[in-house]
Design a protein around this motif. Structure first.
Motif, PDB file in Angstrom:
ATOM      1  N   LEU A  34     -16.672 -98.197  -0.057  1.00  0.00           N
ATOM      2  CA  LEU A  34     -16.231 -98.858  -1.279  1.00  0.00           C
ATOM      3  C   LEU A  34     -17.288 -99.871  -1.675  1.00  0.00           C
ATOM      4  O   LEU A  34     -17.357-100.959  -1.111  1.00  0.00           O
ATOM      5  CB  LEU A  34     -14.880 -99.535  -1.070  1.00  0.00           C
ATOM      6  N   ASN A  35     -18.142 -99.477  -2.599  1.00  0.00           N
ATOM      7  CA  ASN A  35     -19.214-100.343  -3.064  1.00  0.00           C
ATOM      8  C   ASN A  35     -18.896-100.849  -4.458  1.00  0.00           C
ATOM      9  O   ASN A  35     -18.482-100.081  -5.314  1.00  0.00           O
ATOM     10  CB  ASN A  35     -20.552 -99.590  -3.101  1.00  0.00           C
ATOM     11  N   VAL A  36     -19.112-102.123  -4.666  1.00  0.00           N
ATOM     12  CA  VAL A  36     -18.873-102.730  -5.969  1.00  0.00           C
ATOM     13  C   VAL A  36     -20.172-103.397  -6.403  1.00  0.00           C
ATOM     14  O   VAL A  36     -20.687-104.273  -5.725  1.00  0.00           O
ATOM     15  CB  VAL A  36     -17.738-103.775  -5.894  1.00  0.00           C
ATOM     16  N   ASP A  37     -20.690-102.930  -7.550  1.00  0.00           N
ATOM     17  CA  ASP A  37     -21.921-103.515  -8.073  1.00  0.00           C
ATOM     18  C   ASP A  37     -21.684-104.900  -8.639  1.00  0.00           C
ATOM     19  O   ASP A  37     -22.517-105.780  -8.518  1.00  0.00           O
ATOM     20  CB  ASP A  37     -22.531-102.615  -9.155  1.00  0.00           C
ATOM     21  N   GLU A  38     -20.561-105.073  -9.292  1.00  0.00           N
ATOM     22  CA  GLU A  38     -20.214-106.342  -9.931  1.00  0.00           C
ATOM     23  C   GLU A  38     -18.961-106.919  -9.290  1.00  0.00           C
ATOM     24  O   GLU A  38     -17.871-106.405  -9.502  1.00  0.00           O
ATOM     25  CB  GLU A  38     -19.957-106.127 -11.431  1.00  0.00           C
ATOM     26  N   PRO A  39     -19.081-107.982  -8.518  1.00  0.00           N
ATOM     27  CA  PRO A  39     -17.887-108.582  -7.910  1.00  0.00           C
ATOM     28  C   PRO A  39     -16.839-108.975  -8.944  1.00  0.00           C
ATOM     29  O   PRO A  39     -15.648-109.003  -8.650  1.00  0.00           O
ATOM     30  CB  PRO A  39     -18.427-109.818  -7.188  1.00  0.00           C
TER      31      PRO A  39
END
Length: 105
Positions: A34-39
């Motif tokens: 689960l990768n999120v570019d924008e917190p």
């Protein structure tokens, strides 16, 4: 009133019919990171609670076509592509509009 809900307290939607419905849930062959570019894109707890408590969203989730779309996205090795496809359907667009409305600006 509690300031937050535990995961166990989040309401679930049950089928209206008295007959049990069986839905095949695809098994994932591998876990996806689960990768999120924008917190800032991560929902806050209060937003998740708004979604869980929305009767409009709960009613929408009773739609079998919407359920199949969501399961297809969740079970896909290429979830982003499946999400793009789902956005091309009216039922999914209406559903996402209800979510946006529930979480606010």
């Amino acid at each position: 009133m509690q300031p937050y809900m535990t995961y166990a307290e989040i309401p679930c939607v049950k089928p209206e019919s008295t007959q049990e419905k069986s839905v095949a849930i695809p098994e994932l062959s591998a876990e996806r990171p689960l990768n999120v570019d924008e917190p800032s894109e991560v929902l806050q707890k209060v937003q998740l609670e708004s979604i869980a408590s929305s009767s409009e969203i709960r009613d929408a989730l009773k739609d079998e076509n919407l359920q199949k779309l969501i399961l297809g996205i969740d079970g896909s090795p290429d979830a982003e592509t499946e999400l793009d496809k789902a956005m091309g359907t009216e039922v999914f667009r209406i559903f996402t509009d209800k979510i946006r409305s529930a979480i606010g600006p």
